[in-house]
Design an enzyme around this catalytic site. Structure first.
Site: not given
Ligand code: AHR
Length: 506
Positions: A173, A305
């Site tokens: 991110e 994710e």
């Molecule tokens: O999964 C939780 C968080 O969500 C992670 O650390 C991040 O990459 C995302 O914003």
């Protein structure tokens, strides 16, 4: 009645087993209390790693595990997590609960976990607060054989042989917690970092650049522009990294109003399912951009994710992201998997967030008693294992019910996907309607079949979930709502249910 036409003799692209990947961050009770209980714990463990968690995950054939973050990855300094545990420096986990991290779970413990699980490592390096040298040395420490400064350090810490690390994340991110960078600035850095992430010996790294959030198509385009040119020759695009990532979480409304895991209205349920289905639009648009710059499909897309993100359970640390998991979460997962198959020629990997005790977890553990519970989402993963590395079969719907309109989105009532491998086929069917049971016809063409098996995951109420007192409130059962009809099968789908039909092909 809806009919699904499936040509059993026309296998399409292979849907990688990596679409069923997992993610474990130093966040809340995922690592500490989830995977890692320490060697002195009363909970049965192997070298500090909880044995029942390992056993449960082995049953899913988990193909890969991403670690150590997430946002945590960009403040993690790997050298703090090697050597005798009592001497490891401590740090504050500023992203997740401001708690102290003792670094007891580090590189050796993670690779031990990977070996116990029989899975593959996806290590996410630190771009945000790290250096090229630090990341490059981590790769050397993990994967180099023979003799070198990092190899000697690894051996001093008790590991002779190098490990295999196939997957490597170049930050996380970068548009947010990974450094608040612009796409262009990050694209340049990703090229630089990737250059120094070496293939040592026969360890071939698949380098994954930190990609877009949700619908930031500009980010995807900037990264694609920075890896190649419009079009490609037969050798594909010569890129310093092999994939770019994407993150998308499902909520019932907007970020500020995510909704609760077990307490929700019917409207919130349907809004959630429409938001889950939105992954189809996102994948279509991101992959269309990728196709423009890389029509040979040399660069992979990695959705590292995804999953539901609810308000934390009452009384728990807001920074720990602990949430319950209901039949609704199971259907969010089944819909994602149906859609992933459509993009199997570009989407190489997906990692649900996160494996234990965080967000849409497979496993919840009780912090006081240690009791372990498998979630409804776990069961969807288990029911899908035959889809791993199988060829996608197109599923064409005839007479599908009118989709429900939810704001600017449309939600189909039914979802389906199918795949074939080793003279067998698996068909996944989800009925997303809360009250209407449906029967569907499977028009199965091209190959004869026998050995019909069917399983169902459903619940009296879509809010039902598993607890230590009722661990099997939502668990798969054999399903007898399947009948042979001319040319195929008829399958009953109760309201809010997930059904798999397996076939032996002749
Ligand atoms: O999964 C939780 C968080 O969500 C992670 O650390 C991040 O990459 C995302 O914003």
């Amino acid at each position: 009645m809806t009919t699904y036409v499936i040509n059993l003799d026309l296998p399409g692209a292979v849907q990688s087993r990596h679409l069923y990947g997992h993610f474990a961050e130093h966040l809340g009770r995922c690592i500490y209390g989830g995977f890692w209980v320490g060697e002195d714990s009363d909970i049965p463990n192997e070298r500090g790693i909880r044995s029942d968690v390992v056993d449960a995950l082995r049953a899913l054939n988990i193909p890969n595990l991403r670690w150590p973050g997430g946002c945590f990855a960009d403040e993690y300094h790997w050298k703090d997590g090697i050597g005798p545990r009592e001497h490891r420096p401590r740090m504050v986990n500023t992203h997740w609960g401001n708690v102290e991290e003792n670094n007891h779970f580090g590189t050796h413990e993670f690779m031990d976990l990977v070996e116990l699980l029989g899975t593959e490592a996806y290590v996410n390096g630190n771009v945000g607060s790290g250096t090229v040298r630090e990341m490059s040395e981590w790769v050397e420490y993990l994967t180099r054989d023979g003799d070198s400064p990092m190899v000697r350090l690894r051996k001093e810490n008790g590991r002779e042989e190098p490990w295999k690390v196939p997957y490597w994340g170049i930050g996380n991110e970068a548009w947010g917690c990974g450094g608040n960078m612009t796409a262009q600035a990050y694209g340049d850095l990703a090229r630089q970092y990737a250059t120094f992430l070496r293939d040592h010996g026969d360890n071939k790294l698949y380098r994954i650049a930190a990609g877009a959030n949700v619908d930031d198509f500009g980010w995807t385009e900037t990264l694609m522009k920075s890896v190649g040119c419009v079009g490609c020759n037969s050798a594909g695009v010569a890129s310093p990294y092999q994939a770019i990532s994407l993150h998308y979480y499902t909520m019932s409304a907007e970020w500020e109003n995510k909704g609760k895991a077990t307490v929700f209205t019917e409207d919130e349920y349907y809004a959630t399912m429409a938001n889950a289905w939105h992954i189809d639009t996102l994948l279509k648009r991101h992959t269309t951009i990728m196709d423009h710059y890389d029509p040979c499909k040399t660069i992979g897309l990695v959705l590292d994710e995804w999953g539901t993100w609810w308000q934390v359970e009452e009384g728990t640390n807001p920074g720990f992201l602990y949430q319950q998991n209901t039949m609704r979460d199971a259907l969010v997962a089944s819909v994602h998997f149906d859609i992933f198959g459509k993009y199997a020629d570009r989407l190489f990997m997906a990692n649900i967030a996160q494996t234990v005790n965080v967000l849409q977890a497979m496993i919840l553990t009780d912090p006081d008693t240690g009791a372990l519970v498998l979630t409804p989402t776990y069961h969807v993963f288990e029911m899908n294992t035959a889809h791993h590395d199988a060829h996608v079969l197109d599923v064409v719907a005839k007479d599908a019910p009118e989709p429900r309109k939810i704001g600017d989105k449309k939600l189909p009532a039914l979802s389906a996907s199918a795949s074939t491998k080793d003279n067998s086929a698996l068909i996944s069917l989800s009925n997303l309607d809360l009250s209407e049971a449906r029967t569907v016809t499977l028009d199965l063409r091209g190959r004869a079949f026998a050995d019909i098996g069917a399983r169902i995951l459903t619940a009296g109420d879509v809010r039902d979930h598993n607890t230590p007192d009722a661990p099997d409130a939502v668990a798969p059962k054999a399903w007898d709502g399947v009948r042979r009809v001319a040319g195929g099968l008829e399958v009953d789908l109760p309201a809010h249910s997930y059904v798999t039909v397996s076939l032996g092909l002749e």
